[in-house]
Each structure stands twice: as C-alpha cells, then as structure tokens.
Design an enzyme around this catalytic site. Structure first.
Site, PDB file in Angstrom:
ATOM      1  CB  CYS A   1      -0.852   0.148   1.201  1.00 39.48           C
ATOM      2  SG  CYS A   1      -2.209  -1.344   1.268  1.00 39.48           S
TER       3      CYS A   1
ATOM      4  NE  ARG B   1       4.846   1.618  -0.076  1.00 35.04           N
ATOM      5  CZ  ARG B   1       5.918   1.299   0.588  1.00 35.04           C
ATOM      6  NH1 ARG B   1       6.963   1.708   0.172  1.00 35.04           N
ATOM      7  NH2 ARG B   1       5.958   0.950   2.084  1.00 35.04           N
TER       8      ARG B   1
ATOM      9  CD1 TRP C   1      -0.642  -6.319  -3.129  1.00 39.73           C
ATOM     10  CD2 TRP C   1      -0.717  -6.815  -1.019  1.00 39.73           C
ATOM     11  NE1 TRP C   1      -0.096  -7.807  -2.947  1.00 39.73           N
ATOM     12  CE2 TRP C   1      -0.243  -8.000  -1.813  1.00 39.73           C
ATOM     13  CE3 TRP C   1      -1.021  -7.085   0.467  1.00 39.73           C
ATOM     14  CZ2 TRP C   1      -0.137  -9.466  -1.022  1.00 39.73           C
ATOM     15  CZ3 TRP C   1      -0.726  -8.140   0.983  1.00 39.73           C
ATOM     16  CH2 TRP C   1      -0.460  -9.343   0.473  1.00 39.73           C
TER      17      TRP C   1
ATOM     18  CG  ASN D   1       1.314   0.352   4.308  1.00 38.89           C
ATOM     19  OD1 ASN D   1       1.033  -0.722   4.230  1.00 38.89           O
ATOM     20  ND2 ASN D   1       2.565   0.975   4.288  1.00 38.89           N
ATOM     21  N   GLY D   2      -0.881  -1.011   6.645  1.00 44.41           N
ATOM     22  CA  GLY D   2      -0.552  -2.109   7.612  1.00 44.41           C
ATOM     23  C   GLY D   2      -1.782  -3.230   7.929  1.00 44.41           C
TER      24      GLY D   2
ATOM     25  CD  GLU E   1      16.720 -13.535  -7.296  1.00 49.94           C
ATOM     26  OE1 GLU E   1      16.276 -14.178  -6.392  1.00 49.94           O
ATOM     27  OE2 GLU E   1      16.558 -12.475  -7.975  1.00 49.94           O
TER      28      GLU E   1
ATOM     29  CE  LYS F   1      13.778 -11.635  -9.551  1.00 51.17           C
ATOM     30  NZ  LYS F   1      14.334 -10.902  -8.355  1.00 51.17           N
TER      31      LYS F   1
ATOM     32  CD  GLU G   1       9.461 -11.343  -8.257  1.00 52.88           C
ATOM     33  OE1 GLU G   1      10.658 -11.162  -8.442  1.00 52.88           O
ATOM     34  OE2 GLU G   1       8.647 -10.987  -7.486  1.00 52.88           O
TER      35      GLU G   1
ATOM     36  CG  HIS H   1      18.139 -38.524  -4.718  1.00 53.55           C
ATOM     37  ND1 HIS H   1      18.675 -39.764  -4.367  1.00 53.55           N
ATOM     38  CD2 HIS H   1      19.137 -37.693  -4.647  1.00 53.55           C
ATOM     39  CE1 HIS H   1      19.790 -39.946  -4.479  1.00 53.55           C
ATOM     40  NE2 HIS H   1      20.322 -38.630  -4.547  1.00 53.55           N
TER      41      HIS H   1
ATOM     42  CE  LYS I   1      11.345  -3.222  -5.136  1.00 56.72           C
ATOM     43  NZ  LYS I   1      12.065  -4.238  -5.902  1.00 56.72           N
TER      44      LYS I   1
HETATM   45  C1  AGP Z   1      12.040 -10.107  -5.530  1.00 53.84           C
HETATM   46  O1  AGP Z   1      11.767  -9.959  -6.974  1.00 53.84           O
HETATM   47  C2  AGP Z   1      10.750 -10.264  -4.812  1.00 53.84           C
HETATM   48  N1  AGP Z   1       9.909  -8.995  -5.362  1.00 53.84           N
HETATM   49  C3  AGP Z   1      10.808 -10.305  -3.295  1.00 53.84           C
HETATM   50  O2  AGP Z   1      11.207 -11.825  -3.064  1.00 53.84           O
HETATM   51  C4  AGP Z   1      11.517  -9.388  -2.185  1.00 53.84           C
HETATM   52  O3  AGP Z   1      13.031  -9.564  -2.495  1.00 53.84           O
HETATM   53  C5  AGP Z   1      11.431  -9.888  -0.880  1.00 53.84           C
HETATM   54  O4  AGP Z   1       9.948  -9.517  -0.615  1.00 53.84           O
HETATM   55  C6  AGP Z   1      12.304  -9.048   0.110  1.00 53.84           C
HETATM   56  O5  AGP Z   1      12.117  -7.782   0.077  1.00 53.84           O
HETATM   57  P1  AGP Z   1      13.261  -6.686   0.683  1.00 53.84           P
HETATM   58  O6  AGP Z   1      14.541  -6.975   0.118  1.00 53.84           O
HETATM   59  O7  AGP Z   1      12.561  -5.367   0.526  1.00 53.84           O
HETATM   60  O8  AGP Z   1      13.289  -7.095   2.162  1.00 53.84           O
END
Ligand code: AGP
Length: 610
Positions: free
Chosen positions: A2, A27, A79, A103-104, A483, A487, A490, A506, A605
C-alpha cells in the site's frame, strides 16, 4: 505494501496526490483513492474519489468529475489484505468526522468492531482500516492529537495512518507503528508518504517519522510530538538520487531499466569500501570488533534478499570457516533460534521495511545477538534498528521484481566476507587483495553481460507456452537457480523449481519428459564434470536444455539446445554475470507473454505485513 500520501500546501493537492500515487503504485495496485478538502468547501465537507484497478483509472475519474481546487488531501493505492478488491474497501475511509488512509494490518479489528457495533456503529467495508477510522472518531472530541493518542492505545498491529479531521481542513495528522512514513516541508507545502519516490519531486531532504510520534502537517510546517505531547525535532536525511532515478527514462519497464543500472549500482556499492586494495568499513562506522570472537553467523531475509544470503554464506564460510546458516525470515521467529552474544545475525533487505525480516532482527536483538543489516533504503526500519548497517547504493528500485538490489546485495555480502576474513586473519592479505581486484572488475563484467539480451530473446520465445520448467545447478549455481526461479515465477507466471542438480535423480527427475525446459547453470569448475552428468541425465529424458557456462568450458554441442556463455572471471564472481542472464530470461519471457512486468499480479514491493 500500500502506498500512502498526504499533502497540504499552496499548490493543487489533487495533482500532488495523483502524481505521488503514480510513483507509489509499485507498493500495491488493486485500487486507489483520494480525499481532499475543496477550497472554501461548504461546512468542511471532505470529498472522496475511489476506483478499483490502477492509479490511471483514478486519474481518469478525477478529471472526469472536474472537482474544484483543493490544497489539502490524502491518497492511497492498495494491496488488499482485509476485504476483497472493491470500491467500498478502497481507501480513504471516512467515518464520522474522520477520513483516513492506512498501510498495515490492525490485528484486533474484530474485537474493536464488536465493541463499536455494541455502540450502534457499523462499518460499510470489510476492512480493518475502516475500523481504525471508527476508533479514532469515537475517541475524537475536537482535539485531533488527543484522539489519535487515545485511539492508538486501542489498536494492535502495524500501521501508518494519514488522518484528516473535518474541522481542520488545512491539516493532516500522521502516526506509524512498523509501517514506513517519510515527510518533508518545502516551499510548496508539507508532504508525507510511504517512501521517498513520492517526495523527490519536491525535495531531496526528508525525515522518517519516528514510530509512535504524531506528525501534524500544515502548509507552513510539520510539528512532531510524542505521545506525551512533547515536541520532537526529526533527524533530517538526504538522498543522492533525483527524479530521473524514479522515472523509466525511455525503457519500457522499470525492471529493464534497473537491470541496466547494475554496473553503476555495483560500482557505487563497491568502490567506497575499498582502501589500499582491501575492504574498509570505516565510513560505514562498522568496527572490526563486530567480527571478533564470532562463532556463528545467521543470515535472515526474504525472497531475493534471502537468495543473496545463500551466495554470501558460501563466501563467508570459505574464507573464515565460521559456520553460516541462512534462514527464511518468516520462519526464523518460530523456530526458537539459538542466539547469543557471539552470533552475528545479518539481515538483508532492499526496502528495509519487510515485516518478517524486521521481526527476525528484533528477535535477534532481544536474544543478545550482534546485528548487521545490508539495506538499500536509507533510514528504513531495519537500518535504524540494526547495530550496524551496510547500505547498498542501488538507488530506488521500483519494479516489484528485484534485480539491481540483488547484485549489490551479493557485492555487500562479499565485502563482509572479505573484511571478516581480514579481521580474523583466516586468509592472507594477498588472497583478499586478489578477491578485491575481481570484485572491482564486477561492474565491467556485468556491463558486458548486459549485451546478451539478443541471445536471450529467442529463448524466451520458446518458453512462451511452457507450463513448468526447472533451474538446476550445484553449489553457487544452485543458490543462483533459486533466484532465477523466483524471478521467472513472479513476473511470467510460469511455474518453475530450482533444484540442486544432483538431487533431481532422487525423485523430481520423473517430471522431466520431452521438451520440458531445464535451465542448467554450469559455471563452477570444481563441480563442472558432475554438472555435465546431471545435464546428460535430463537430456536423455528429452529435456530442452538451456545451458549457462563459462566461455572457456568444453561444452559438447549435443548437450544443450541453447548455450549462453560468461566471459572469463573467477568462479566466485560468476553469479553476478549469470544473474543478468536469468533476469533477462524472466523479463523477456514475461514481455513475450504480454504481461505487466513491473506490476505482477497479487504482488507488491516492500512486504510490510507478516
Ligand atoms: C524479489 O523479486 C521479490 N519481489 C521479493 O522476493 C523481495 O526480494 C522480498 O520481498 C524481500 O524484500 P526486501 O529486500 O525489500 O526485504
């Protein structure tokens, strides 16, 4: 999660709010709304405009309604947590004489709602935020500060609120617990928001609203008081980046821009920490005593940041022989971790506001561990609450998918490993100097890798219709596979799994059939032969293999369908280049599938809820 913004001043508030929400949209982007006091508005009537969907929908709606001028208002991009995506659940929420954005998460909203309903007051939405507005209204007897103070005693959970009271059409009040809020007063007026990207147009100087303090914004000033009504002077901060950093600058998506910003971000993170070819944290204020007598390191973080920890672990253990564990922050608190004064807990976070990581840090401190954080956003909660902070200098990262933040986190973790090894004397200065030389070459190496996009685009076309794929690797390449997989998932919505290449046989190898794509990372010399065997195993079961290997590796052409090579570099630094390949694979596949790369579904984010 948010984005929230408030403005009171002498320019059109709606414009400031809508521009701010556009910048904050990363956000949260399922609905958006603004409330404002019209200039000379009759009987202090606040006006509210809300829509589901993107901020652009809200902009259209606001212009179609052609509301008159306004100089004070608040705005929110959501969000969803409590209550689905609907106009009713969208913020701002108005109850009685109170209008609020939040926000929260208010954890005790159910009990509060029952209490309010007992008094005959009923919410119209399904949100915890409206309950907060109702609680503040019920505590309000014409004194906003007292009302907020009384209300927050009743509220449990995380919050950043911007609040307007009908009787004060030129004022905004704000308070926070956990969730972020930054503010500044400029010649245009006073502005407060979830983060700096909404403020940068007006100022590079700002302050973080201290937790449990109330900010009162008027067009001329911002007054901060604690809950005992004592006035408090905020600590001013300064950002070095400008408006251009918060814009796409000709790129189709922020993600692509941020991939391309990696060489500079890496340089900015590495160069200031090198003195006489050795790692140096003097200007970061990190003393060597932090590393003395350590018998254990725990790295804790979420998502991509946690993946950077997996690579960092490898380098720290290799150079210092001190055991390192990497814990997912959302699990850390609930597994009764073993912590003491000789344990260093390193938290890694781009935003510095991730609720799970912050909770892990707090637990580490409560249990007497030493704490160091690797954080990108200046003055963020994790940075402020850690004993020490090593800032990455990536500039603002706006795409939800983290790219430049990841590679600078790797660089920061390598610097930590080098300094720790130097302090411990576990390897010679010459060894560290060699590593530093390689690290200094990383920005140029990554720049070269940026040129592989042409090779990736046809591969992405092939992945377009894929339902599921695998990333495999050994050692550092396995950590990097994790990683690559997150990527791709998402932003392209293609299911994928990262697997330790030797582990496939396995069980999971049963899923490898004709044309199942396997992205095989084979950049590590000491396990190269074993990796080749693992690639043969999937190949002989029909996999379509995309291989990433070093330029000088002997790769049998029949082994893979596509080969992407990295220019020569010490194996320990290959992840920086291979990360670019994986970022491009995710990016171009998502683009080819016609998706909004910067704002993937269900995500936001900075995850400020646990
Ligand atoms: C990464 O592509 C993600 N969107 C997510 O995993 C992110 O890295 C994670 O939420 C941690 O965020 P931060 O680095 O702001 O703590």
């Amino acid at each position: 999660m948010c984005g929230i913004i408030g403005f009171t001043g002498n320019i059109e508030a709606k414009e400031v709010l809508l521009q701010g929400l556009t910048a904050l949209e990363y956000r949260g982007y399922d609905s958006a709304g603004i409330s404002f006091f019209p200039e000379n508005g009759s009987d202090h009537k606040v006006q509210t405009i809300k829509t589901v969907g993107k901020v652009s929908n809200l902009i259209d709606k606001v212009s179609s309604l052609s509301a008159g001028p306004s100089f004070c208002g608040i705005g929110h991009t959501r969000w969803a947590t409590h209550g689905g995506v609907s106009e009713t659940n969208c913020h701002p929420h108005h109850f009685g004489r109170v209008t609020l954005i939040h926000n929260g998460i208010i954890e005790n909203y159910k009990e509060l709602q029952e209490e309010l309903e007992g008094e005959g007051k009923y919410p119209v939405s399904q949100t915890d935020s409206e309950i907060a507005a109702m609680v503040i209204d019920s505590c309000y007897k014409n004194n906003p500060l007292k009302a907020i103070k009384r209300a927050v005693k009743k509220l449990q959970g995380a919050y950043a609120f911007c609040i307007m009271f009908d009787e004060y059409p030129e004022s905004i009040y704000a308070i926070r617990n956990g969730s972020p809020l930054v503010a500044t007063n400029t010649k245009e007026g006073s502005i407060i928001a979830s983060d700096m990207v909404a403020l940068i147009k007006y100022s590079k100087d700002y302050f973080v609203l201290p937790e449990h303090h109330i900010a009162h914004l008027t067009k001329d000033s911002i007054t901060i008081t604690d809950l005992e009504h004592n006035e408090v002077e905020p600590d001013m901060l300064h950002v070095s980046w400008d408006m251009a950093a918060a814009r796409k600058g000709g790129y189709e998506y922020f993600m692509l821009k941020e991939i391309h910003e990696q060489p500079e971000a890496l340089h900015n993170t590495i160069a200031p920490r090198i003195k006489n070819q050795l790692p140096d944290f003097t200007t970061d204020g990190i003393p060597d005593s932090l590393f003395n007598g350590l018998n254990r390191i725990i790295i804790t973080a979420c998502g991509t940041a946690m993946h950077a920890g997996l690579i960092g672990k490898n380098m720290i253990e290799q150079l210092t022989r001190v055991p390192v564990t990497v814990d997912i922050a959302s699990e850390f608190r609930y597994q009764d971790p073993i912590l003491d004064a000789n344990t260093l807990v390193i938290t890694i976070s781009q935003s510095g506001e991730t609720a799970d990581t912050l909770a892990a840090l707090r637990l580490a401190k409560e249990n007497g561990a030493r704490t160091l954080s690797v954080v990108n956003v200046k003055g963020s909660s994790i940075a402020r609450e850690s004993d020490y902070v090593l800032y990455t200098h990536a500039g603002p990262e706006i795409a939800v998918a983290s790219t430049k933040a990841y590679t600078v986190q790797l660089a920061a973790m390598y610097l930590v490993a080098f300094r720790f090894a130097l302090v411990k004397g576990s390897v010679s200065q010459d060894v560290i100097r060699n590593y530093i030389r390689e690290l200094e070459a990383v920005p140029e190496f990554v720049k070269t890798m940026l040129g592989c996009d042409r090779a990736i685009q046809p591969i992405s076309q092939k992945l377009l219709k894929t339902e599921s794929l695998f990333f495999i690797g050994r050692g550092l390449d396995h950590a990097l596979s994790c990683e690559g997989s997150i990527k791709l998932k998402e932003i392209s919505y293609i299911h994928s799994e990262a697997y330790a290449a030797g582990e496939l046989k396995h069980g999971t190898i049963s899923l490898i059939t004709d044309n199942v794509p396997v992205i095989a990372l084979a950049t590590q010399e000491k396990v190269f032969a074993k990796m080749i065997s693992n690639i043969r195993e999937v190949r002989s079961r029909g996999a379509m293999v995309i291989m990433i290997a070093n330029e000088d590796a002997q790769v049998d052409a029949a082994l893979c369908d596509h080969l992407i090579t990295l220019p020569p570099i010490d194996n320990a630094f290959a992840p920086f280049g291979a990360a670019v390949v994986l970022q491009y694979i995710a990016y171009y596949t998502a683009v080819a599938r016609g998706l909004n790369v910067d704002q993937p579904r269900n995500l936001a984010k900075s995850v400020t809820v646990e």
